[in-house]
Each structure stands twice: as C-alpha cells, then as structure tokens.
Design an enzyme around this catalytic site. Structure first.
Site, PDB file in Angstrom:
ATOM      1  N   GLY A 240       0.817  -1.198   0.000  1.00 20.85           N
ATOM      2  CA  GLY A 240       0.000   0.000   0.000  1.00 20.85           C
ATOM      3  C   GLY A 240       0.853   1.251   0.000  1.00 20.85           C
ATOM      4  N   PHE A 242       1.662   3.136   2.456  1.00 23.56           N
ATOM      5  CA  PHE A 242       2.558   3.330   3.588  1.00 23.56           C
ATOM      6  C   PHE A 242       3.002   2.027   4.243  1.00 23.56           C
ATOM      7  CE2 PHE A 242      -1.447   2.752   5.595  1.00 23.56           C
ATOM      8  CZ  PHE A 242      -1.211   2.328   6.882  1.00 23.56           C
ATOM      9  N   ASP A 357     -13.019   4.477   7.324  1.00 26.41           N
ATOM     10  CA  ASP A 357     -12.517   4.058   6.012  1.00 26.41           C
ATOM     11  C   ASP A 357     -13.091   2.706   5.608  1.00 26.41           C
ATOM     12  OD1 ASP A 357     -11.112   4.408   3.672  1.00 26.41           O
ATOM     13  OD2 ASP A 357      -9.230   3.606   4.449  1.00 26.41           O
TER      14      ASP A 357
END
Length: 559
Positions: A240, A242, A357
């Site tokens: 991803g 990070f 999220d």
C-alpha cells in the site's frame, strides 16, 4: 477498473517546555561547583554549601480541559438498558472539530448495561446472534456535547516490547483511577517519546545493521528473512501507500500469520502506533472474538519499521469480485456478509470509535476458498465461496469520539455528503459508507464512479442527487462550500459534458433493483435508510441490526 488509493492522515503530537537557571542562579552554581571540583581533585572533603535558591515560580497556570476525576474508591455502574428495536434512539452528535481533548471514556466491561455479559464475560454469554446483538457493550451516559461518556481508563503500552499487557476483564462495575491520565494526554506522551526515539533512527534509503530500505521507505526483504528470530517471510501479500504486508511463519508455533511492515518514515510510524492503540483496545474488549474485527497478535519495531502481526485472512471482498469478473454477490450472500460487518461496526460505535474508512478492500474473507460452478443462465463458470465469514480490517484511520476530527475522512467513493460539504461528521459517516458497500456487492461495481483524474466533489454530489434525489436545502445553506450552491440548490450544469456523464452512468436507486421480490425490497430499503443525507434521519448501525433484511438470520439462530 481503477480503484482508489488510500489516504492516510498523520496524527499530530505535542511538545513540552522546560525550565532553566537564571543569571543569579548561574553565578551561584559557578561558585558552588568550582570549589567542589578543586576539593575533589585534592582528596579533601568538599565544603558544605547551602543549595542555590530555586527559580521563582511561574505565574502561568495550566488549565486542564477535562473534568475532575473521581476518587479511587468511586465506582460507576451501567444503569440504562439496551434500547428495544425501533426505539428511535439516534446519535445527534455531529460536530466539526474538537479544540479541546476530553479524557477517554471507559470502554465498557462485560455486563455493564443491565447486567448482561459483554465481550469476555463469564456469565450470561449470548448463545445466539440475536442475543449477542443485545449484549454489545455500550455506554448510555451523556455529556453536554451529546456524546456518551463514562469512567476513565488507561491502557498500558510499552513501545520497547512486542506484546501488550492485557488487564483482566472484570465484572459489571468499573473503578476509576484518580491518578490515571486521559487517553489523549497519555497517548500524546507516548507518541512524543516514540517520536524522540524514531528521529534517532535512520531515514529511508539507507542501511542500518542488516536492514535496508528502498527510496520510498519500504523495507527491502527476501523470502526466508527472519524477523526477531521468529517470523520467517514466506511471500508477499500486498503493498500500500505506507506499508507492505507479507505472509510469515511463526517459528514458535508453526502458525501462518500476516505481517504488516510500515514505512520507515516518521509520519507513517506515528500513524502506525495510533493504529496499534486502537487494535489493543479492540483485542481487550473482544478477547473471545465475537465481533468481526481483525485481531492483532503482537507488534514490534524493526530498525524503525513498525511491524504489526495479524491473524492470516483470505482475499478482500473487492479482490474476490475482481477475480470473479466483478460478478455481483447474491442477496443471500450479501445478507450474511453485511450482518457480520454491521455487527462489528456497531461494536466499534458503542465503544465510541469510528472506523472512517469502510470499503470492500477493508472487508476480508476469513477463508476465500471457492469451488467453480457453471452458471447455465449466464453461460460461464463462476467462483462460489465455501464460507461467507468476513472481518473488518485497517484501523489506521480509526478515531475515538473524544479525539480531534479532521475535516476530510473516508476514501472518496464511499465519502458521506456531510464530509464533502464540510458540515462536520460523526459515526454516521460509517453508515453511509456501508450503504455504498452494499450497493457495490449487489451491482459488482462502485455506486459513485467519480472521475479519478478530476476528483470533482461537485460531480460526486450530482451523482448522489441523480440516485437519491435532491440534497435538502437546509444542508446546502449550512455548508462552507458555498461555491457548490446557487439559489439553495446544487450549482450543476446538467447539459454539460459532466452532466451528461452523470445522467448516463447514474439512475434513481429503485431502478437498480433486479427483482421485486421481498428480499430485494428489504435490501434496498436498508440501503436507502443508510444513505439519508441528513445524519439525524440516517439509520444507526444498532438500528440496522434489527432491520427486516436480517430477520432470517435471527430466526435461524433461534432455531
């Protein structure tokens, strides 16, 4: 199909000041220390000199933003019972940002509402899904701002060790500790200390010992690498913005685990430590794994990379759709998956936590094994899942009610209208995202396919109006984004190129129904209730558990 890139918000941190010697004190210090050094060198006993006067007290007072803590012997009991289905209890506590940090309220221990056992309780543990719904831990005390409040607690975390010391879960009563810090200040102090440690570690693109990073800060690894003399890397699972996720074998027990390796960059490291705090709280509250939230096994720091060890799960619901040519799930499959997710998010909301999220990428199958079956009607082979058990993952953006709320949250395609209009948001933004997810499960495609290049929020709002009807004028009048509004309506050109795109790709909600059967009607009624513009009219996750769409699951469990 293009998918969304994750957005990560780095938590802020605070610093503290320190005192010093004044001019007079420096002179006294010099006079005192010189004879002491000389006498020590000659082997003589140093003269006893009166200590220097302390610096004058500061006139600055520190005011705390939280209420006075109760005495150590004070006990708090849950007095209100779980509201009955359809009681109309709603959370009308939408807000924008918090200027002050309040103390963390106690996440309830087992049985605190009316004596029923919550997660980890030894007595009265629910034996059915319906009973488990009623026994979700909750807190019905109210603060002046409309949020539920309770006793304070602290979570003991040591950044230098890999495991979290878990306090035992007790009975219905909780005891406040007058010496306990609120979570905000407690977390801030720990984050400050971790920041001081992390700044001393190397930056990305350099070597430190046996660890090497690439130019983006990701750790460079090969198959067979062993971390902490325990976790052996077997394969890559994903990458991803990070972090990278790898599959590992735990050499202590031979178990397969998922290891999330965060970039060696300060802001991502701080965000990861915040995620660890949330995961530790979830693990403490749901120690018997009754709610579909991913379980963190432990965490550690490896040369500046925060590494979080999770149970190994299967594919995400999005990846399964993608591998199955975006063939939609059946209504019965949607019912089973949605009930688990709604129940898990309701558990979070009752403990004053918002995920922020929710999306198909963050809902993973526990096991994504399937069998191929031929669909004679569609004239093609399809993948049929053997198990519909799912879990919610990725708590990197989760936030407690008392913490600062940034103005923008959620991945764009699942973002609630109150976030786009900058009206302030609360737990209801998770409900809106859940409605978008249910539509995506039903259609196999995203509900709001906003142009990924332009990221036009006005176009997103126009799609909402095309599918759900006009945005209420009282919401448009309150928005700070007045350039979106004209004459109490959305300022949108329906005849322009973007307007034609919206008309072509969107249609009224009911027109998406593929059948007029009862189960389809109930599903779309639930979706419409989750996607109310006004958060005061939007259904809560707790109310959604009792929606008629989920009645068959409760009946099967009682049988």
């Amino acid at each position: 199909m293009r998918r969304r890139s994750k957005r990560r918000h780095s938590p802020g941190g605070g610093g503290g000041g320190g005192g010093g010697w004044g001019e007079e004190e420096e002179e006294v210090k010099a006079k005192v220390l010189r004879p002491l050094r000389r006498s020590s060198s000659q082997g003589e006993e140093p003269e006893k000199t009166p200590p220097p006067p302390p610096p004058p007290p500061s006139s600055t007072r520190r005011y705390h933003h939280h209420k006075t803590y109760a005495s150590p012997n004070h006990k708090t009991y849950g007095s209100e019972e779980t509201p009955s289905p359809g009681s109309g209890v709603r959370r009308n506590h939408h807000h924008k940002t918090y200027e002050r940090r309040a103390p963390i309220s106690k996440r309830l221990e087992p049985g605190q509402h009316g004596g029923a056992a919550g997660p980890g309780g030894a007595e009265g543990r629910a034996g059915s899904i319906a009973e488990a719904d009623r026994s979700l831990p909750r807190n019905n005390h109210k603060r002046e701002n409309g949020f539920p409040d309770g006793a304070t607690t602290t979570t003991t975390t040591n950044g230098d060790v890999s495991k979290h010391s878990q306090p035992p879960l007790g009975n219905a009563q909780t005891t406040t500790n007058s010496s306990a810090q609120p979570r905000s200040s407690h977390a801030r102090s720990r984050r400050s200390s971790s920041r001081s440690r992390s700044t001393s570690s190397r930056g990305h693109g350099r070597k430190s010992g046996s660890c090497e990073d690439d130019d983006e800060g990701h750790m460079v690894y090969d198959t067979g690498l062993v971390l902490r003399e325990r976790f052996e890397v077997v394969s890559s699972l994903g990458e991803g913005a990070f972090a990278k996720v790898v599959r590992c074998i735990d050499r202590h027990n031979g178990r397969d685990v998922a290891l999330k390796i965060i970039k060696n960059i300060d802001r991502y490291r701080e965000a990861a430590r915040s995620e660890v705090e949330v995961l530790e709280e979830i693990r403490r509250l749901d120690d018997d794994d009754r709610f579909a939230c991913v379980k963190m096994l432990e965490w550690f720091d490896h040369h500046g990379h925060v590494c979080i060890v999770f149970e190994l799960l299967g594919l995400s619901t999005f990846d399964f759709l993608k591998h199955n040519d975006f063939l939609p799930f059946t209504v019965e499959q949607i019912r089973h998956m949605a009930f688990q997710v709604v129940k898990a998010v309701c558990f979070l909301h009752r403990n004053k936590l918002t995920h922020t999220d929710l999306k198909p990428e963050n809902i993973l199958f526990v096991c994504s094994d399937y069998q191929m079956e031929h669909n004679a009607k569609m004239r093609r082979d399809e993948r049929t899942l053997r198990s519909l058990d799912v879990k919610v993952v990725d708590f990197g953006n989760a936030i407690f009610d008392h913490e600062h709320h940034t103005s923008v949250v959620s991945t764009r395609h699942y973002r609630a209208p109150e976030v786009i209009l900058d009206l302030g948001w609360n737990q209801a933004c998770d409900v809106w995202s859940m409605g978008c997810i249910l539509m995506e499960f039903y259609l196999g495609l995203m509900m709001f396919q906003v142009h990924t290049r332009t990221h036009d929020s006005k176009e997103h709002l126009a799609m909402m109006e095309r599918i759900l009807g006009p945005i209420p004028p009282h919401l448009l009048n309150k928005t700070k984004k007045q350039h979106y509004v004209h004459a109490e309506r959305l300022d949108w050109d329906e005849n322009g190129s973007k307007g034609r795109y919206v008309r072509k790709n969107c249609k009224p909600l009911k027109h998406y129904m593929q059948s007029k059967s009862m189960e389809h009607e109930q599903l779309f009624d639930l979706i419409r209730s989750m996607m109310e513009y006004d958060v005061n009219r939007r259904i809560t996750m707790e109310e959604a558990l009792w929606h008629p769409f989920f009645t068959p699951l409760r009946k099967d469990t009682r049988k």
